[in-house]
Write a protein that holds these residues in place. Structure first.
Motif, PDB file in Angstrom:
ATOM      1  N   ILE A   1      39.348  -2.538   1.543  1.00 17.70           N
ATOM      2  CA  ILE A   1      38.929  -3.046   1.533  1.00 17.70           C
ATOM      3  C   ILE A   1      38.459  -3.157  -0.174  1.00 17.70           C
ATOM      4  CG2 ILE A   1      35.821  -2.972   1.558  1.00 17.70           C
ATOM      5  CD1 ILE A   1      36.468  -1.524   4.281  1.00 17.70           C
ATOM      6  N   ALA A   2      38.372  -1.931  -0.237  1.00 21.39           N
ATOM      7  CA  ALA A   2      38.647  -1.520  -1.982  1.00 21.39           C
ATOM      8  C   ALA A   2      39.154  -2.448  -2.702  1.00 21.39           C
ATOM      9  CB  ALA A   2      38.498  -0.257  -2.384  1.00 21.39           C
ATOM     10  N   GLU A   3      40.657  -2.362  -2.437  1.00 18.05           N
ATOM     11  CA  GLU A   3      41.525  -3.329  -2.972  1.00 18.05           C
ATOM     12  C   GLU A   3      41.137  -5.168  -2.820  1.00 18.05           C
ATOM     13  OE1 GLU A   3      46.280  -3.800  -3.226  1.00 18.05           O
ATOM     14  OE2 GLU A   3      45.374  -4.239  -1.425  1.00 18.05           O
ATOM     15  N   ARG A   4      40.461  -5.369  -1.406  1.00 18.46           N
ATOM     16  CA  ARG A   4      39.712  -7.081  -1.468  1.00 18.46           C
ATOM     17  C   ARG A   4      38.420  -7.053  -2.879  1.00 18.46           C
ATOM     18  NH1 ARG A   4      39.826 -10.263   4.012  1.00 18.46           N
ATOM     19  NH2 ARG A   4      41.485 -10.115   3.211  1.00 18.46           N
ATOM     20  N   CYS A   5      37.790  -6.670  -2.909  1.00 19.50           N
ATOM     21  CA  CYS A   5      36.704  -6.198  -3.691  1.00 19.50           C
ATOM     22  C   CYS A   5      37.246  -5.898  -5.305  1.00 19.50           C
ATOM     23  CB  CYS A   5      36.079  -5.069  -3.941  1.00 19.50           C
ATOM     24  SG  CYS A   5      34.969  -5.028  -2.421  1.00 19.50           S
ATOM     25  N   GLU A   6      38.457  -5.747  -5.443  1.00 24.29           N
ATOM     26  CA  GLU A   6      39.251  -6.358  -7.105  1.00 24.29           C
ATOM     27  C   GLU A   6      39.414  -7.468  -7.503  1.00 24.29           C
ATOM     28  OE1 GLU A   6      40.871  -2.675  -9.574  1.00 24.29           O
ATOM     29  OE2 GLU A   6      42.272  -3.526  -8.963  1.00 24.29           O
ATOM     30  N   GLU A   7      40.336  -7.948  -5.598  1.00 25.52           N
ATOM     31  CA  GLU A   7      41.295  -9.358  -6.150  1.00 25.52           C
ATOM     32  C   GLU A   7      39.641  -9.576  -6.457  1.00 25.52           C
ATOM     33  OE1 GLU A   7      42.682  -9.003  -1.820  1.00 25.52           O
ATOM     34  OE2 GLU A   7      44.763  -8.279  -2.762  1.00 25.52           O
ATOM     35  N   GLN A   8      38.553 -10.094  -5.587  1.00 26.80           N
ATOM     36  CA  GLN A   8      37.392 -10.840  -5.843  1.00 26.80           C
ATOM     37  C   GLN A   8      36.840 -10.942  -6.962  1.00 26.80           C
ATOM     38  OE1 GLN A   8      36.661 -11.629  -0.831  1.00 26.80           O
ATOM     39  NE2 GLN A   8      35.856 -12.401  -2.364  1.00 26.80           N
ATOM     40  N   GLY A   9      36.864 -10.181  -7.709  1.00 27.48           N
ATOM     41  CA  GLY A   9      36.069  -9.565  -8.921  1.00 27.48           C
ATOM     42  C   GLY A   9      35.101  -9.019  -8.597  1.00 27.48           C
ATOM     43  N   ILE A  10      34.746  -8.790  -7.831  1.00 28.64           N
ATOM     44  CA  ILE A  10      33.432  -8.354  -7.535  1.00 28.64           C
ATOM     45  C   ILE A  10      32.861  -6.591  -7.581  1.00 28.64           C
ATOM     46  CG2 ILE A  10      31.726  -7.461  -5.730  1.00 28.64           C
ATOM     47  CD1 ILE A  10      33.231  -9.339  -3.548  1.00 28.64           C
TER      48      ILE A  10
ATOM     49  N   SER B   1      38.117   1.560  -7.794  1.00 27.52           N
ATOM     50  CA  SER B   1      37.713   3.064  -8.315  1.00 27.52           C
ATOM     51  C   SER B   1      36.093   2.473  -8.267  1.00 27.52           C
ATOM     52  CB  SER B   1      38.367   3.399  -9.317  1.00 27.52           C
ATOM     53  OG  SER B   1      37.390   2.694 -10.830  1.00 27.52           O
ATOM     54  N   GLU B   2      35.327   1.506  -8.300  1.00 24.82           N
ATOM     55  CA  GLU B   2      33.653   1.767  -8.670  1.00 24.82           C
ATOM     56  C   GLU B   2      33.441   1.486  -7.587  1.00 24.82           C
ATOM     57  OE1 GLU B   2      33.039  -0.768 -12.706  1.00 24.82           O
ATOM     58  OE2 GLU B   2      33.528  -1.691 -10.703  1.00 24.82           O
ATOM     59  N   PHE B   3      34.401   0.923  -6.471  1.00 29.32           N
ATOM     60  CA  PHE B   3      33.558   1.329  -4.616  1.00 29.32           C
ATOM     61  C   PHE B   3      34.133   2.527  -4.182  1.00 29.32           C
ATOM     62  CE2 PHE B   3      34.626   0.082  -0.124  1.00 29.32           C
ATOM     63  CZ  PHE B   3      33.709  -0.826  -0.151  1.00 29.32           C
ATOM     64  N   ILE B   4      35.107   3.117  -4.334  1.00 27.57           N
ATOM     65  CA  ILE B   4      35.592   4.031  -3.702  1.00 27.57           C
ATOM     66  C   ILE B   4      34.074   5.334  -4.163  1.00 27.57           C
ATOM     67  CG2 ILE B   4      37.003   6.553  -3.994  1.00 27.57           C
ATOM     68  CD1 ILE B   4      38.105   3.523  -1.885  1.00 27.57           C
ATOM     69  N   LYS B   5      34.197   5.179  -5.612  1.00 26.92           N
ATOM     70  CA  LYS B   5      32.581   6.062  -5.612  1.00 26.92           C
ATOM     71  C   LYS B   5      31.659   5.349  -5.139  1.00 26.92           C
ATOM     72  CE  LYS B   5      30.334   7.279  -9.889  1.00 26.92           C
ATOM     73  NZ  LYS B   5      29.920   7.094 -11.602  1.00 26.92           N
ATOM     74  N   ALA B   6      31.592   4.499  -4.925  1.00 31.92           N
ATOM     75  CA  ALA B   6      30.834   4.349  -4.258  1.00 31.92           C
ATOM     76  C   ALA B   6      30.087   4.598  -3.209  1.00 31.92           C
ATOM     77  CB  ALA B   6      29.939   3.152  -3.934  1.00 31.92           C
ATOM     78  N   VAL B   7      31.630   4.406  -2.450  1.00 27.64           N
ATOM     79  CA  VAL B   7      31.898   5.091  -0.813  1.00 27.64           C
ATOM     80  C   VAL B   7      31.507   6.467  -0.660  1.00 27.64           C
ATOM     81  CG1 VAL B   7      33.488   5.832   1.082  1.00 27.64           C
ATOM     82  CG2 VAL B   7      33.461   3.231  -0.573  1.00 27.64           C
TER      83      VAL B   7
ATOM     84  N   LEU C   1      32.583   8.113   5.042  1.00 27.24           N
ATOM     85  CA  LEU C   1      32.614   6.823   5.706  1.00 27.24           C
ATOM     86  C   LEU C   1      33.642   6.009   5.958  1.00 27.24           C
ATOM     87  CD1 LEU C   1      30.223   7.471   4.124  1.00 27.24           C
ATOM     88  CD2 LEU C   1      30.039   5.398   2.831  1.00 27.24           C
ATOM     89  N   GLU C   2      34.655   6.056   6.884  1.00 27.01           N
ATOM     90  CA  GLU C   2      36.169   5.986   6.442  1.00 27.01           C
ATOM     91  C   GLU C   2      35.466   5.189   8.593  1.00 27.01           C
ATOM     92  OE1 GLU C   2      37.929   3.003   6.276  1.00 27.01           O
ATOM     93  OE2 GLU C   2      39.939   5.620   5.588  1.00 27.01           O
ATOM     94  N   GLY C   3      34.939   3.863   9.165  1.00 28.25           N
ATOM     95  CA  GLY C   3      34.780   4.244  10.197  1.00 28.25           C
ATOM     96  C   GLY C   3      33.763   3.305  10.220  1.00 28.25           C
TER      97      GLY C   3
ATOM     98  N   LYS D   1      24.527 -11.867  -7.728  1.00 30.01           N
ATOM     99  CA  LYS D   1      24.899 -11.895  -8.792  1.00 30.01           C
ATOM    100  C   LYS D   1      24.295 -10.324  -9.750  1.00 30.01           C
ATOM    101  CE  LYS D   1      23.750 -13.799 -13.517  1.00 30.01           C
ATOM    102  NZ  LYS D   1      22.709 -14.434 -14.662  1.00 30.01           N
ATOM    103  N   ASP D   2      23.427  -9.747  -8.817  1.00 31.91           N
ATOM    104  CA  ASP D   2      23.107  -8.398  -9.000  1.00 31.91           C
ATOM    105  C   ASP D   2      23.845  -7.622  -8.143  1.00 31.91           C
ATOM    106  OD1 ASP D   2      21.943  -8.945  -7.084  1.00 31.91           O
ATOM    107  OD2 ASP D   2      20.061  -8.368  -7.700  1.00 31.91           O
ATOM    108  N   THR D   3      24.556  -8.032  -6.675  1.00 33.21           N
ATOM    109  CA  THR D   3      25.117  -6.913  -6.417  1.00 33.21           C
ATOM    110  C   THR D   3      26.107  -5.690  -6.452  1.00 33.21           C
ATOM    111  OG1 THR D   3      25.439  -8.681  -3.924  1.00 33.21           O
ATOM    112  CG2 THR D   3      26.617  -6.773  -4.106  1.00 33.21           C
ATOM    113  N   THR D   4      25.560  -4.419  -6.326  1.00 31.44           N
ATOM    114  CA  THR D   4      26.548  -3.441  -7.181  1.00 31.44           C
ATOM    115  C   THR D   4      27.290  -2.612  -5.482  1.00 31.44           C
ATOM    116  OG1 THR D   4      24.487  -2.151  -6.358  1.00 31.44           O
ATOM    117  CG2 THR D   4      24.390  -3.110  -8.360  1.00 31.44           C
ATOM    118  N   PRO D   5      28.250  -2.294  -6.630  1.00 34.19           N
ATOM    119  CA  PRO D   5      29.165  -1.311  -5.004  1.00 34.19           C
ATOM    120  C   PRO D   5      28.536  -1.010  -4.274  1.00 34.19           C
ATOM    121  CG  PRO D   5      29.858  -0.882  -7.297  1.00 34.19           C
ATOM    122  CD  PRO D   5      28.826  -1.533  -7.330  1.00 34.19           C
ATOM    123  N   GLU D   6      27.144  -0.210  -4.865  1.00 35.67           N
ATOM    124  CA  GLU D   6      26.589   0.701  -4.045  1.00 35.67           C
ATOM    125  C   GLU D   6      25.806   0.444  -2.802  1.00 35.67           C
ATOM    126  OE1 GLU D   6      26.384   0.996  -6.474  1.00 35.67           O
ATOM    127  OE2 GLU D   6      27.398   2.995  -7.262  1.00 35.67           O
ATOM    128  N   MET D   7      25.264  -1.062  -3.130  1.00 36.32           N
ATOM    129  CA  MET D   7      24.763  -2.234  -2.435  1.00 36.32           C
ATOM    130  C   MET D   7      25.532  -2.489  -1.014  1.00 36.32           C
ATOM    131  SD  MET D   7      22.357  -3.933  -5.227  1.00 36.32           S
ATOM    132  CE  MET D   7      21.846  -5.150  -4.474  1.00 36.32           C
TER     133      MET D   7
END
Length: 390
Positions: A139-148, A152-158, A182-184, A195-201
């Motif tokens: 999931i983290a890799e896909r977020c990075e691929e899409q520029g979301i 590392s930001e997604f993993i930090k939020a997790v 959080l896995e699972g 526009k204002d979506t953060t990794p935490e959100m």
């Protein structure tokens, strides 16, 4: 003699009085410090440099509920100071549900202002689709691929989410050597990105999606089976990575139960691939050397369930684990790489000789004869999970 006794009593009384006076002043100073601190929070208008804190205010939360959330997050010290100030402010009755980024350096009026603002609703700028069977790393890799966001930001939020934020995470055994708590629980679905979506959100939205799909009746069914909800998700995650054919889900789940009941090793290939590839599943073939991997996830090496889920399963696999086929199958072998269907066997000899039943060729009547229990959700969605031989 009596004079001496009287003198001792007088001295004791004097000491008691002195101690009482000193204690009174200590208590008085302590109370005054608390009062001053309370008054400062109640009346403060300054904003200083602090730490950003993401806060989620649920729908229907009362002002007292909001104060509790803010205190738990370390944004305020005194709930009554917040609610008193709110009741006499222009923001009374105007606080809204949602996810907010507040700061420990803010005064309470500034927090109220932010939580009462009318936000202009803009449409989503992107969509993020999480297939069934994706791990957190995928999931983290896909977020990075899409520029979301970056990986590392997604993993930090997790890693920032705790069981106090989502109660069902408390079932994760304390001290468990899991890759991610959080896995699972990050539910596979398509999510709107604003526009204002953060990794935490985004992480919290996935957790809320899981919570809405994993119902009380499912938790009750897990209890009937003698499983914790966490164990259900572990089994469903294994099933998600193994099963490609919807019709086979409940059968493979039944094999898991049979092997667990007979204290056999589960020997599920994806439980090796998960730690071996750091959750990326970018290796498809498991070698004999791989099976020796010393990991608490490795079901070839350790009895029972792996230490935690190995991906994020969808509803159909969770349902299949809760309603497995009651059969006498203990083995299954992949017989069609493209279609992903398996042959199910009752004994090791059958398994070795490629004998047994192909579920895809069985009629509904034959399937029912092979089961005393209800089957899993038999939909036609495509799963990302791989499928491997026993």
């Amino acid at each position: 003699m009596n004079i001496r006794k009287v003198s001792v009593k007088i001295v004791k009384w004097i000491i008691a009085i002195i101690v009482s006076v000193m204690l009174f002043h200590v208590v008085k100073d302590y109370v005054m410090d608390i009062y001053d601190d309370y008054q400062k929070e109640y009346t403060n208008t300054q904003i200083t440099q602090g730490k950003d804190v993401v806060v989620e205010i649920p729908e229907g939360a009362s002002e007292k509920d909001i104060a509790k959330i803010l205190k738990r997050k370390g944004l305020i010290k005194y709930k009554t100071a917040f609610t008193r100030r709110l009741s006499s402010s222009e923001y009374s009755g105007k606080l809204k549900s949602g996810i907010y980024t507040l700061n420990t350096g803010m005064n309470t009026l500034e927090m109220m202002r932010i939580m009462s603002e009318e936000k202009e609703v803009e449409g989503p700028i992107d969509k993020l689709t999480i297939p069934e069977g994706f791990s957190i790393d995928q999931i983290a890799e896909r977020c990075e691929e899409q520029g979301i966001c970056s990986k590392s930001e997604f993993i930090k939020a997790v890693k920032s989410v705790t069981s106090t934020d989502f109660g069902y995470l408390a079932e994760v055994p304390s001290g468990a050597d899991v890759r991610y708590r959080l896995e699972g629980f990050l539910f596979p679905a398509t999510y709107d990105i604003y526009k204002d979506t953060t990794p935490e959100m985004l992480v919290r939205e996935m957790l809320r999606a899981f919570k809405s799909r994993y119902t009380d009746s499912m938790a009750e069914r897990a209890e009937e089976l003698g499983l914790t909800n966490y164990e259900v998700i572990i089994l469903a995650s294994m099933l998600e990575r193994e099963c490609k054919v919807p019709k086979e889900r409940a059968y493979i789940a039944g094999v898991y139960y049979n092997r667990l009941d007979d204290e056999m090793l589960l020997q599920v290939d994806p439980t090796v691939l998960y730690p071996l590839t750091n959750g990326m599943y970018n290796k498809s073939v498991v070698t004999y050397d791989d099976l020796e991997l010393d990991s608490p996830y490795n079901t070839y090496k350790y009895e029972g369930l792996p230490v935690g889920p190995i991906c994020n399963p969808g509803y159909a696999c969770i349902d299949a684990v809760l309603h497995p086929k009651d059969t006498d199958y203990y083995y299954y072998r992949l017989i069609d790489e493209e279609k992903g269907n398996h042959r199910f066997s009752r004994s090791f000899e059958e398994h070795e000789n490629n004998e047994g039943d192909d579920i895809s060729e069985m009629t509904t009547e034959e399937q029912n004869e092979d089961s005393d229990d209800g089957d899993g959700d038999d939909d036609d969605d495509d799963d990302e999970g791989g499928s491997d031989d026993w």
